[in-house]
Each structure stands twice: as structure tokens, then as C-alpha cells.
Design an enzyme around this catalytic site. Structure first.
Site, mmCIF file in Angstrom:
data_model
loop_
_atom_site.group_PDB
_atom_site.id
_atom_site.type_symbol
_atom_site.label_atom_id
_atom_site.label_comp_id
_atom_site.label_asym_id
_atom_site.label_seq_id
_atom_site.Cartn_x
_atom_site.Cartn_y
_atom_site.Cartn_z
ATOM 1 N N LYS A 170 63.080 14.463 46.753
ATOM 2 C CA LYS A 170 62.328 13.212 46.909
ATOM 3 C C LYS A 170 61.704 13.175 48.284
ATOM 4 O O LYS A 170 62.366 13.446 49.289
ATOM 5 C CB LYS A 170 63.302 12.009 46.758
ATOM 6 C CG LYS A 170 62.623 10.666 46.924
ATOM 7 C CD LYS A 170 61.979 10.215 45.632
ATOM 8 C CE LYS A 170 60.992 9.092 45.811
ATOM 9 N NZ LYS A 170 59.617 9.547 46.125
ATOM 10 N N LYS A 195 67.729 11.291 55.741
ATOM 11 C CA LYS A 195 67.246 9.918 55.559
ATOM 12 C C LYS A 195 67.620 9.406 54.163
ATOM 13 O O LYS A 195 68.168 8.325 53.997
ATOM 14 C CB LYS A 195 65.723 9.907 55.729
ATOM 15 C CG LYS A 195 65.084 8.539 55.604
ATOM 16 C CD LYS A 195 63.566 8.603 55.421
ATOM 17 C CE LYS A 195 62.859 9.371 56.512
ATOM 18 N NZ LYS A 195 61.395 9.140 56.489
ATOM 19 N N LYS A 209 59.296 17.446 51.010
ATOM 20 C CA LYS A 209 58.024 16.962 51.565
ATOM 21 C C LYS A 209 56.934 17.894 51.092
ATOM 22 O O LYS A 209 57.181 19.091 50.867
ATOM 23 C CB LYS A 209 58.062 16.976 53.100
ATOM 24 C CG LYS A 209 57.041 16.063 53.721
ATOM 25 C CD LYS A 209 57.522 14.630 53.685
ATOM 26 C CE LYS A 209 56.525 13.663 54.231
ATOM 27 N NZ LYS A 209 57.143 12.333 54.419
ATOM 28 N N GLY A 234 53.816 8.686 48.729
ATOM 29 C CA GLY A 234 52.780 8.732 49.760
ATOM 30 C C GLY A 234 53.340 9.096 51.125
ATOM 31 O O GLY A 234 54.548 9.181 51.323
ATOM 32 N N ASP A 235 52.463 9.317 52.059
ATOM 33 C CA ASP A 235 52.798 9.525 53.472
ATOM 34 C C ASP A 235 51.473 9.383 54.224
ATOM 35 O O ASP A 235 50.510 8.804 53.698
ATOM 36 C CB ASP A 235 53.433 10.913 53.699
ATOM 37 C CG ASP A 235 54.030 11.062 55.102
ATOM 38 O OD1 ASP A 235 55.056 10.434 55.388
ATOM 39 O OD2 ASP A 235 53.449 11.800 55.934
ATOM 40 N N SER A 258 61.331 3.422 47.120
ATOM 41 C CA SER A 258 60.918 4.448 46.159
ATOM 42 C C SER A 258 62.056 4.723 45.180
ATOM 43 O O SER A 258 61.845 4.878 43.978
ATOM 44 C CB SER A 258 60.565 5.756 46.886
ATOM 45 O OG SER A 258 59.232 5.737 47.339
HETATM 46 P P1 NDP Z 1 48.802 6.007 57.257
HETATM 47 O O1 NDP Z 1 47.916 7.159 57.022
HETATM 48 O O2 NDP Z 1 48.783 4.855 56.309
HETATM 49 O O3 NDP Z 1 48.567 5.406 58.717
HETATM 50 C C1 NDP Z 1 48.663 6.151 59.878
HETATM 51 C C2 NDP Z 1 48.143 5.317 61.021
HETATM 52 O O4 NDP Z 1 48.376 5.994 62.246
HETATM 53 C C3 NDP Z 1 46.645 5.062 60.964
HETATM 54 O O5 NDP Z 1 46.371 3.803 61.534
HETATM 55 C C4 NDP Z 1 46.090 6.196 61.835
HETATM 56 O O6 NDP Z 1 44.829 5.904 62.406
HETATM 57 C C5 NDP Z 1 47.143 6.221 62.923
HETATM 58 N N1 NDP Z 1 47.246 7.483 63.641
HETATM 59 C C6 NDP Z 1 47.386 8.730 63.139
HETATM 60 N N2 NDP Z 1 47.493 9.623 64.133
HETATM 61 C C7 NDP Z 1 47.437 8.899 65.277
HETATM 62 C C8 NDP Z 1 47.513 9.220 66.646
HETATM 63 N N3 NDP Z 1 47.652 10.482 67.044
HETATM 64 N N4 NDP Z 1 47.439 8.198 67.555
HETATM 65 C C9 NDP Z 1 47.297 6.906 67.159
HETATM 66 N N5 NDP Z 1 47.214 6.553 65.875
HETATM 67 C C10 NDP Z 1 47.274 7.527 64.963
HETATM 68 O O7 NDP Z 1 50.270 6.623 57.346
HETATM 69 P P2 NDP Z 1 51.666 5.883 57.170
HETATM 70 O O8 NDP Z 1 51.592 4.532 57.795
HETATM 71 O O9 NDP Z 1 52.102 6.011 55.769
HETATM 72 O O10 NDP Z 1 52.602 6.832 58.012
HETATM 73 C C11 NDP Z 1 52.762 6.719 59.413
HETATM 74 C C12 NDP Z 1 54.025 7.426 59.844
HETATM 75 O O11 NDP Z 1 55.144 6.857 59.167
HETATM 76 C C13 NDP Z 1 54.077 8.936 59.509
HETATM 77 O O12 NDP Z 1 54.818 9.577 60.506
HETATM 78 C C14 NDP Z 1 54.859 8.954 58.201
HETATM 79 O O13 NDP Z 1 55.482 10.211 57.999
HETATM 80 C C15 NDP Z 1 55.871 7.863 58.469
HETATM 81 N N6 NDP Z 1 56.506 7.261 57.302
HETATM 82 C C16 NDP Z 1 55.770 6.790 56.257
HETATM 83 C C17 NDP Z 1 56.384 6.194 55.188
HETATM 84 C C18 NDP Z 1 55.629 5.618 54.064
HETATM 85 O O14 NDP Z 1 56.254 5.130 53.116
HETATM 86 N N7 NDP Z 1 54.313 5.595 54.079
HETATM 87 C C19 NDP Z 1 57.854 6.085 55.117
HETATM 88 C C20 NDP Z 1 58.531 6.553 56.301
HETATM 89 C C21 NDP Z 1 57.867 7.137 57.325
HETATM 90 P P3 NDP Z 1 43.465 6.043 61.546
HETATM 91 O O15 NDP Z 1 43.570 4.999 60.458
HETATM 92 O O16 NDP Z 1 42.410 5.746 62.534
HETATM 93 O O17 NDP Z 1 43.469 7.439 60.995
HETATM 94 O O1 2IT Z 2 58.745 9.763 55.221
HETATM 95 C C1 2IT Z 2 59.046 9.079 54.229
HETATM 96 O O2 2IT Z 2 60.185 8.630 54.076
HETATM 97 C C2 2IT Z 2 58.008 8.789 53.248
HETATM 98 N N1 2IT Z 2 56.869 9.183 53.439
HETATM 99 C C3 2IT Z 2 58.353 8.067 51.979
HETATM 100 C C4 2IT Z 2 58.891 9.029 50.958
HETATM 101 C C5 2IT Z 2 59.119 8.453 49.591
HETATM 102 O O3 2IT Z 2 59.491 9.260 48.729
HETATM 103 O O4 2IT Z 2 58.935 7.263 49.369
#
Ligand code: NDP
Ligand code: 2IT
Length: 448
Positions: free
Chosen positions: A92, A116, A128, A167-168, A380
Site C-alpha cells: 500500500k 508508517k 511506492k 495519490g502522492d 486510504s
Molecule cells: P501536491 O502535489 O498536492 O502538492 C505539493 C505542493 O508542494 C505544491 O504546492 C507544490 O508547489 C509544492 N512544492 C513542491 N516542491 C516544492 C519545493 N521544492 N518548494 C516549495 N514547494 C514545493 O503533493 P501532496 O500535498 O500530496 O504531497 C506533499 C508531500 O506530502 C509529499 O512529500 C508527499 O509524499 C507527502 N504525503 C502526501 C500524502 C497524500 O496523501 N497526498 C500522504 C502523506 C505524505 P506547486 O503547486 O507550485 O508545484
Molecule cells: O505518503 C503517503 O503516505 C501517501 N502518499 C499516501 C499513501 C496512500 O496509500 O494513501
């Protein structure tokens, strides 16, 4: 480097084998440093080569994705799915689309996901996947064709009881929709093989909010436990204004805190009046670059094009929610110098090892991503449950379960920290040890 000779030997051979995978080695080093206190006390770990096994993915599927762009030209991208560990449940973890995607980044993410997912208490293994395809600047049709090409290969390796992607970074409801649509067409059945699906396609209410809200629930537990305090009147800064960052900001405001700074790839906004989240939501509908537009709506706000400037804004709480290694030692020093006393990782591994150590040395409360951002994958897991039962829970039901899961994760980290390090607030050690133990016991039960 570590107290345990066994860990030194395992890590040395790993760093030799994967010397070209710095992010993966960084994630392993952080994990190994944490379990150093307990590994030698249990000889079964070494006897059963648990650490050697846990740092190698069970399977790594690499494939080519060919697709046709809007001009009729064939494009080629590289993709992979790292199925890291299935000891406690089906693989997952999310899918990332970004030009930086490579084996090192996929492996660090899959490795961390294993622990996690274990912390959530739900039966989910770690994985992943992703591609160096960048959705930025692509048309909707190009994204659809790429997602279909991606699934045309990946479909044979995933399934509701085998591997469930989500997603990610760079993969949201639209991309999941296209991938899930193609998968369903091939398999000809409705199964919960993807999570973070659109609500109408069988997604769970509350999944879109889950990572950001969960992060705040985790921080609430820290504030309560260590400071007898709450988010009320706290100044908060959040990097990233994507799925995680924006929802964290919404919750901070709801809980009485004030988000005074946010960033995206277009730069940083410092707004003493509190960030205008409705404006950010509206602007992000049409562009990924929002911060460089913000000032024209709020002239009193301060804009900087330099991403690291966000960590110079005076705050109580910092929440890195963008990407890996966004807080280096210089930014850690800026944060501490400007009064920050709590850092909570919404992103995966946003803080370097040196910066994490600096926070620890300066008594900064620190919430590691594999615990603090587990709310996303936890919901999820709840989406998988709802799909398997063919029913839908209300937002309130899901949010209440998320809240309970985050409280439990904090409790597990707190207790493991206390038991194994003698300190109540080493949540990095607590998360790694508590996450590891369940996976380790399952591996032991299942033999070689
Ligand atoms: P998104 O693509 O939805 O958003 C990422 C955001 O970060 C955007 O605003 C992007 O800017 C910005 N960004 C990317 N790189 C940089 C940088 N170098 N400096 C400043 N801003 C930056 O991704 P998520 O919100 O889903 O994911 C963000 C983080 O959280 C990742 O590390 C992911 O692995 C982690 N995560 C995500 C989960 C999920 O369910 N989605 C769960 C747990 C962890 P712009 O829009 O301008 O590209
Ligand atoms: O980093 C993370 O935990 C995620 N991108 C969410 C993974 C998931 O299966 O919901």
C-alpha cells in the site's frame, strides 16, 4: 557509527551496494539509528537477518510508459512500483509523478511507508510507485493518455488484496480517476484497487482532508501532552500548498491557530493577517503557481521568490508539507533563531538528518513524517474497508476514526520513546521502533 556491530555491518554493505541512492540511504540511516538501542537485546533479529531483509524491497517492478502527446508525437517515460514489504498486509502506498522520480526516491518512500502503515494499526504493507512524467504543463488529454499507458503495464501487479496504490506528489483525484478507469476497464470488475478515488467512483469522504487534518490531530496531541496547550493563537508556517499543506492550513485555522506563511514552487507568502485560504483554493483550480499571484489580491503581504525564505518567518510551529529534504541545517537554524519550538513533518522526510539533530539539540519538539502524516494512508485503509463492505461512511464517521488513529499513533510513539530511550519526546525513535516491531514480529511468524 552505530553502537551495534550488526547494524554497522548491514548499513556498510547497503551503502556500498546503493551508493548512488542517497535518499534511500538517508531514510535507512535514520531508521537504523533509532533501532540501535534495541537490536542487540533480541538475538532473533540478527539470527533471522531481519534488518538485511527489511531494507531490501520484496520486489521492484520497472517499466516503460509510451504515450502520444497532443502533437501526435510519441513520448517515453520511465516508471516503477517498489513493493517493499507485505508482512502485515497488501502492499500500500502512493504514486508520484514528478521529473525527479528515480529509484532512490521510490525506495526511500516505500521503505518509510512500511513503518508508517504499521503505525496506523491497519493491515497494510509498504509500497511506492511513480514516474518521471511531470503533469505540470501537460493537457488533460495528455495526462489521461499517460495514466492509461502507466496502468496498461502496472495493472498486472496490483489488486485489492495484492497492491493498492493511491495519490502522492503530482497525483491527485484527476490522475487517480484516469488510472482507476483504465484498470477497471481491463479487469472488468469494481474493486478497491486504488484509494483516494473520487467520491462518485467509490472514494472515501474525508480522504482528501486526511493527511493535513491528521497532521494537526497529531500536533494537538503533542501540544496537549508536552505543553498542556493547544493550537489557539499559535503562529504556524506551512511549506507546500498542495493536497497536504492546504488541508493542514484549513485545520490550523479551525483549531484557532494562524497560518502566517505558505509556499509553493512560485515562492513564499508571509501574511500577518493570516493566509487567505479561500483565495489559494480558487487560484489553485487554474494554476499550480499560486504564491506569486497572491500579492496582487493582498498587497500588504510579503512575497519572496526564494523557497527557503519560508523558514525565516517567525513562528511557533513549522509544518513542512512540500517534499523531501526541504529543511537543511541553515533553515533549521533560521527556525530556531526566530522562535519556532515545534516542527511537524507533513511531507515525507522533509528534514535532513543534520537538521533533525539540530532540532533535537535545541529541544525543539519534532514530529517525524512517518507518524505525523500517516492520516492519509490511514483513511486510504478505511477506504479499502468501505469498498470491501460495499458501503460508505459519513465524513463525520471517517474523521472521528482518523482522529482516534492519530491519537493512537502518538501514544505508540510516545510509549516506545519512553520505554526504549528513557525520554518521552524522542518521537523519531518512538515512531521507528513502534513501526518496526509489528513488521518484525509478522516476518518472524511467517518464516524465511
Ligand atoms: P501536491 O502535489 O498536492 O502538492 C505539493 C505542493 O508542494 C505544491 O504546492 C507544490 O508547489 C509544492 N512544492 C513542491 N516542491 C516544492 C519545493 N521544492 N518548494 C516549495 N514547494 C514545493 O503533493 P501532496 O500535498 O500530496 O504531497 C506533499 C508531500 O506530502 C509529499 O512529500 C508527499 O509524499 C507527502 N504525503 C502526501 C500524502 C497524500 O496523501 N497526498 C500522504 C502523506 C505524505 P506547486 O503547486 O507550485 O508545484
Ligand atoms: O505518503 C503517503 O503516505 C501517501 N502518499 C499516501 C499513501 C496512500 O496509500 O494513501
Amino acid at each position: 557509527m552505530f553502537k551495534s556491530a550488526y547494524l554497522n555491518q548491514v548499513y556498510a554493505s547497503l551503502s556500498q551496494r546503493y551508493s548512488d541512492q542517497p535518499e534511500f540511504l538517508q531514510a535507512v540511516e535514520e531508521f537504523v539509528s533509532s533501532i540501535d538501542v534495541m537490536v542487540d537485546k533480541d538475538p532473533r533479529i540478527q539470527q533471522n537477518a531481519i534488518i538485511e531483509r527489511i531494507v531490501e524491497p520484496e520486489r521492484n517492478i520497472k517499466f516503460r510508459v509510451s504515450w502520444v502527446d497532443d502533437k501526435g508525437k510519441v513520448q517515453v517515460n520511465r516508471a516503477m512500483r517498489v513493493q517493499f514489504n507485505s508482512a502485515i498486509g497488501p502492499y500500500k502506498g502512493g504514486i508520484r509523478f514528478h521529473h525527479s522520480v528515480n529509484e532512490s526516491i521510490m525506495k526511500f518512500l516505500g521503505f518509510e511507508q512500511t513503518f508508517k502503515n504499521s503505525l496506523t494499526g491497519l493491515p497494510m504493507g509498504g509500497a511506492k510507485g511513480g514516474s518521471d512524467f511531470d503533469p505540470e504543463g501537460k493537457s488533460d488529454n495528455e495526462i489521461m493518455r499517460f495514466c492509461q499507458g502507466f496502468i496498461l503495464e502496472l495493472y498486472r501487479h496490483i489488486g485489492p488484496r495484492m497492491d493498492v496504490p493511491a495519490g502522492d506528489l503530482g497525483v491527485g483525484a484527476r490522475e487517480i480517476g484516469y488510472m482507476y478507469g483504465m484498470y477497471k476497464r481491463i479487469e472488468n470488475e469494481f474493486s478497491g484497487t486504488f484509494t483516494s478515488k473520487g467520491i462518485e467512483s467509490g472514494g472515501s469522504l474525508g480522504r482528501a482532508e486526511a493527511t493535513g487534518y491528521g497532521l494537526c490531530y497529531f500536533v494537538e496531541e503533542m501540544l496537549k501532552t508536552y505543553k498542556n496547550d493547544s493550537f489557539k493563537n499559535k503562529r504556524v508556517i506551512i511549506s507546500g500548498a498542495g493536497k497536504v499543506g492546504l488541508m493542514a492550513a484549513v485545520k490550523v485555522h479551525e483549531l484557532g491557530g494562524k497560518v502566517v506563511g505558505m509556499s509553493d514552487l512560485s515562492g513564499v507568502i508571509h501574511d500577518e493577517n493570516g493566509m487567505d485560504l479561500e483565495l489559494i483554493k480558487t487560484l489553485s483550480k487554474t494554476s499550480a503557481l499560486v504564491m506569486n499571484q497572491y500579492k496582487s489580491y493582498h498587497p500588504e503581504a510579503i512575497y519572496s521568490p526564494i523557497n527557503a525564505d519560508i523558514w525565516k518567518i517567525p513562528c511557533d510551529i513549522a509544518m513542512p508539507c512540500a517534499t523531501q529534504n526541504e529543511i537543511y541545517i541553515e533553515s533549521a537554524k533560521d527556525l530556531v533563531a526566530n522562535g519556532c519550538w515545534l516542527v511537524a513533518e507533513g511531507a515525507n522526510m522533509p528534514t535532513t538528518i543534520e537538521a533533525t539533530q539540530y532540532f533535537r539539540d535545541n529541544n525543539i519538539l519534532f514530529a517525524p513524517g512517518k507518524a505525523a502524516n500517516a492520516g492519509g494512508v490511514a483513511v486510504s485503509g478505511l477506504e479499502m474497508t468501505q469498498n470491501a463492505m460495499f458501503l460508505n461512511w459519513t465524513f463525520k464517521e471517517v474523521d472521528a476514526k482518523l482522529h482516534e488513529i492519530m491519537e493512537n499513533i502518538f501514544k505508540k510513539c510516545y510509549e516506545a520513546s519512553l520505554i526504549y530511550t528513557g525520554k518521552p519526546d524522542d518521537l523519531v525513535a518512538g515512531a521507528n521502533i513502534a513501526g518496526f516491531l509489528k513488521v518484525y514480529y509478522a516476518m518472524l511468524q511467517q518464516g524465511v
